[in-house]
Scaffold this motif. Structure first.
Motif, PDB file in Angstrom:
ATOM      1  N   UNK A 111     -40.039 -12.917  68.732  1.00 26.48           N
ATOM      2  CA  UNK A 111     -41.138 -13.822  69.059  1.00 26.48           C
ATOM      3  C   UNK A 111     -41.929 -13.186  70.208  1.00 26.48           C
ATOM      4  N   UNK A 112     -43.102 -13.721  70.524  1.00 26.06           N
ATOM      5  CA  UNK A 112     -43.852 -13.190  71.672  1.00 26.06           C
ATOM      6  C   UNK A 112     -43.100 -13.303  72.996  1.00 26.06           C
ATOM      7  N   UNK A 113     -42.079 -14.152  73.070  1.00 20.65           N
ATOM      8  CA  UNK A 113     -41.340 -14.353  74.309  1.00 20.65           C
ATOM      9  C   UNK A 113     -40.055 -13.546  74.384  1.00 20.65           C
ATOM     10  N   UNK A 114     -39.750 -12.767  73.361  1.00 19.26           N
ATOM     11  CA  UNK A 114     -38.554 -11.928  73.388  1.00 19.26           C
ATOM     12  C   UNK A 114     -38.662 -10.891  74.502  1.00 19.26           C
ATOM     13  N   UNK A 115     -37.594 -10.746  75.285  1.00 17.72           N
ATOM     14  CA  UNK A 115     -37.567  -9.755  76.364  1.00 17.72           C
ATOM     15  C   UNK A 115     -37.170  -8.400  75.784  1.00 17.72           C
ATOM     16  N   UNK A 116     -38.096  -7.470  75.750  1.00 14.16           N
ATOM     17  CA  UNK A 116     -37.821  -6.163  75.153  1.00 14.16           C
ATOM     18  C   UNK A 116     -37.923  -5.018  76.158  1.00 14.16           C
ATOM     19  N   UNK A 117     -38.545  -5.224  77.318  1.00 12.72           N
ATOM     20  CA  UNK A 117     -38.624  -4.188  78.334  1.00 12.72           C
ATOM     21  C   UNK A 117     -37.293  -4.120  79.085  1.00 12.72           C
ATOM     22  N   UNK A 118     -36.712  -2.933  79.246  1.00  8.91           N
ATOM     23  CA  UNK A 118     -35.389  -2.822  79.878  1.00  8.91           C
ATOM     24  C   UNK A 118     -35.299  -3.483  81.242  1.00  8.91           C
ATOM     25  N   UNK A 119     -36.294  -3.267  82.104  1.00 12.02           N
ATOM     26  CA  UNK A 119     -36.242  -3.874  83.427  1.00 12.02           C
ATOM     27  C   UNK A 119     -36.299  -5.385  83.376  1.00 12.02           C
ATOM     28  N   UNK A 120     -37.126  -5.905  82.489  1.00  7.39           N
ATOM     29  CA  UNK A 120     -37.277  -7.352  82.325  1.00  7.39           C
ATOM     30  C   UNK A 120     -35.973  -7.975  81.853  1.00  7.39           C
ATOM     31  N   UNK A 121     -35.338  -7.346  80.872  1.00  6.22           N
ATOM     32  CA  UNK A 121     -34.081  -7.876  80.355  1.00  6.22           C
ATOM     33  C   UNK A 121     -32.966  -7.739  81.387  1.00  6.22           C
ATOM     34  N   UNK A 122     -32.934  -6.613  82.108  1.00  2.84           N
ATOM     35  CA  UNK A 122     -31.902  -6.417  83.116  1.00  2.84           C
ATOM     36  C   UNK A 122     -31.957  -7.510  84.178  1.00  2.84           C
ATOM     37  N   UNK A 123     -33.167  -7.907  84.598  1.00  4.43           N
ATOM     38  CA  UNK A 123     -33.291  -8.985  85.575  1.00  4.43           C
ATOM     39  C   UNK A 123     -32.779 -10.305  85.023  1.00  4.43           C
ATOM     40  N   UNK A 124     -33.054 -10.549  83.748  1.00  2.75           N
ATOM     41  CA  UNK A 124     -32.582 -11.786  83.124  1.00  2.75           C
ATOM     42  C   UNK A 124     -31.064 -11.788  83.013  1.00  2.75           C
ATOM     43  N   UNK A 125     -30.480 -10.641  82.708  1.00  2.00           N
ATOM     44  CA  UNK A 125     -29.018 -10.549  82.609  1.00  2.00           C
ATOM     45  C   UNK A 125     -28.367 -10.708  83.979  1.00  2.00           C
ATOM     46  N   UNK A 126     -29.017 -10.188  85.023  1.00  2.00           N
ATOM     47  CA  UNK A 126     -28.505 -10.387  86.379  1.00  2.00           C
ATOM     48  C   UNK A 126     -28.502 -11.868  86.742  1.00  2.00           C
ATOM     49  N   UNK A 127     -29.538 -12.588  86.340  1.00  2.00           N
ATOM     50  CA  UNK A 127     -29.610 -14.026  86.580  1.00  2.00           C
ATOM     51  C   UNK A 127     -28.535 -14.746  85.787  1.00  2.00           C
ATOM     52  N   UNK A 128     -28.285 -14.299  84.580  1.00  2.00           N
ATOM     53  CA  UNK A 128     -27.219 -14.884  83.759  1.00  2.00           C
ATOM     54  C   UNK A 128     -25.876 -14.741  84.456  1.00  2.00           C
ATOM     55  N   UNK A 129     -25.613 -13.539  84.995  1.00  2.00           N
ATOM     56  CA  UNK A 129     -24.350 -13.319  85.703  1.00  2.00           C
ATOM     57  C   UNK A 129     -24.255 -14.218  86.939  1.00  2.00           C
ATOM     58  N   UNK A 130     -25.346 -14.356  87.669  1.00  2.00           N
ATOM     59  CA  UNK A 130     -25.322 -15.113  88.925  1.00  2.00           C
ATOM     60  C   UNK A 130     -25.066 -16.600  88.700  1.00  2.00           C
ATOM     61  N   UNK A 131     -25.699 -17.179  87.680  1.00  2.00           N
ATOM     62  CA  UNK A 131     -25.552 -18.626  87.478  1.00  2.00           C
ATOM     63  C   UNK A 131     -24.405 -18.969  86.548  1.00  2.00           C
ATOM     64  N   UNK A 132     -23.880 -17.993  85.793  1.00  4.64           N
ATOM     65  CA  UNK A 132     -22.710 -18.233  84.952  1.00  4.64           C
ATOM     66  C   UNK A 132     -23.011 -18.711  83.553  1.00  4.64           C
ATOM     67  N   UNK A 133     -24.278 -18.761  83.168  1.00  2.00           N
ATOM     68  CA  UNK A 133     -24.630 -19.131  81.797  1.00  2.00           C
ATOM     69  C   UNK A 133     -25.935 -18.448  81.392  1.00  2.00           C
TER      70      UNK A 133
END
Length: 251
Positions: free
Chosen positions: A167-189
């Motif tokens: 979709x237009x909102x899919x995170x495909x840039x490595x840096x963008x996705x890495x930041x989202x994954x870091x947030x996932x780790x921090x909040x636990x979900x």
């Protein structure tokens, strides 16, 4: 058409046909199976005949092919699948009763997330996922959990290679996705905001078999209409269910 070279051994070719039938989610014609596997049509025809005789593939009245009952029986007899699914079902049911939305149990499968179970109902938002189906990990809440909480590198890293944009909102840039994954780790979900399907979002939390010192064996998610989901409140609820299932698996 597949980007991988066609398999060479008979066993690998049969497995490729079975995977193509399963991933499609709908019956496929012989020509489409040949295209998806990269195998010659005569080879596909011969192997399909064997798989039909073994009960692993069914031929429909329209001349198409789909996964057979025999393969379903083999799949559900896998101990790891049965144990995780059976343990999770009460918690999936509770989440569905509380949210009236789609609830998934998923496991990691390479760069994909594989849905072992889906609990839904008439009031749930219609979505594309199905039991036994898969989606790219980087655009799903469950997949982000697996990518972010792998116990390898401390900083979560996205899978290598070009990432498909669903979709237009899919995170495909490595840096963008890495930041989202870091947030996932921090909040636990993990959170998917219309990244796999427009108008549909999801929240997922990890499930462990032996406490938090290992990679997740699975993830539980709730998926529904973006306007109907309160992500923060739902995150707490899904995390509580995942922790309860982890305790059940650890006893």
């Amino acid at each position: 058409m597949t980007d991988r070279p066609p398999p060479k051994s008979v066993l690998a070719r049969g497995a490729a046909l079975l995977r193509a039938c399963g991933d499609a989610g709908a019956p496929l014609a012989l020509a489409e199976l040949a295209l998806r596997t990269g195998l010659p049509k005569p080879t596909v025809h011969r192997l399909l005949g064997e798989l039909v005789r073994l009960g692993l593939v069914e031929r429909t009245g329209e001349g198409t092919y789909r996964i057979g009952l025999g393969l379903f029986v083999l799949g559900v007899s896998a101990p790891s699948v049965c144990e995780l699914r059976d343990a999770a079902l009460p918690y999936l049911g509770d989440l569905h009763e509380a949210t009236h939305e789609n609830v998934h149990l998923a496991v990691p499968d390479g760069t994909d997330t594989l849905f072992l179970e889906k609990v839904t109902g008439r009031r749930a938002t219609p979505i594309v996922s199905r039991t036994g189906g898969r989606l790219p990990a980087h655009c799903t809440a469950t997949g982000k959990v697996f990518l972010a909480l792998d116990p390898g590198p401390r900083d979560p890293r996205p899978p290598r290679g070009a990432l498909p944009r669903l979709t237009p909102r899919t995170l495909v840039l490595p840096g963008q996705l890495a930041r989202d994954l870091a947030l996932t780790r921090a909040r636990g979900y993990g959170v998917n905001l219309e990244e796999a399907e427009i108008g549909v979002s999801a929240v997922a939390a990890p499930v462990y078999a032996h406490g938090r010192d290992s990679r997740p064996v699975g993830a539980i998610s709730v998926t529904g209409g973006t306007r109907r989901l309160d992500v923060e409140r739902l995150g707490a609820r899904v995390c509580a269910a995942a922790r309860a299932l982890t305790r059940a698996l650890s006893t």
